[in-house]
Design an enzyme around this catalytic site. Structure first.
Site: not given
Ligand code: FE2
Length: 128
Positions: A45, A117, A114, A51, A15-17
């Site tokens: 990310h 997100h 983010c 974004h 999970e990139k966050h």
């Molecule tokens: Fe994001």
């Protein structure tokens, strides 16, 4: 609703966050050490005008007592320009270094934001 219910966590490898907290192998009570915290270590990310990761905050929760805010890094350049979105000359990558001294064991907690997100967290146990 408590704010904690809005903060997501996962494995940073999938999970990139999720903020990644990196520490020295040995930490001693009362001695400075460096905490490297970043987003996107395993999976990058996006860093675009639309974004991006806006900030990472670092907290310490000793085994006894309240949580303390150790610091916060703001990432404010994402390609903005008078020419248009993503045409700008500057980008801040979501990575920061904090120098910390702890007198008690506990948990270091990182929270990243983010702009699309939301909030993500991770934590590491600190023992002497
Ligand atoms: Fe994001």
């Amino acid at each position: 609703m408590a704010i904690g219910e809005l903060v997501k966590s996962a494995d940073f490898k999938s999970e990139k966050h999720v903020p990644v907290i990196e520490l020295p192998e040995k930490i001693e009570a009362g001695k400075d050490f460096v905490v490297n915290v970043s987003v996107g270590k395993e999976i990058a990310h996006p860093n675009t005008t639309e974004h991006y990761i806006g900030w990472i905050a670092l907290y310490f929760k000793p085994e006894s007592g309240n949580v303390y805010n150790l610091g916060r890094a703001e990432f404010t350049a994402h390609g903005e320009s008078t020419k248009g979105a993503n045409q700008g000359p500057a980008y801040t990558e979501p990575s920061a270094i904090f120098k910390v001294k702890l007198n008690e064991p506990g948990k270091i907690i990182a929270v990243s934001y983010c702009n699309i997100h939301g909030l993500w967290e991770s934590e590491v146990e600190i023992k002497f």
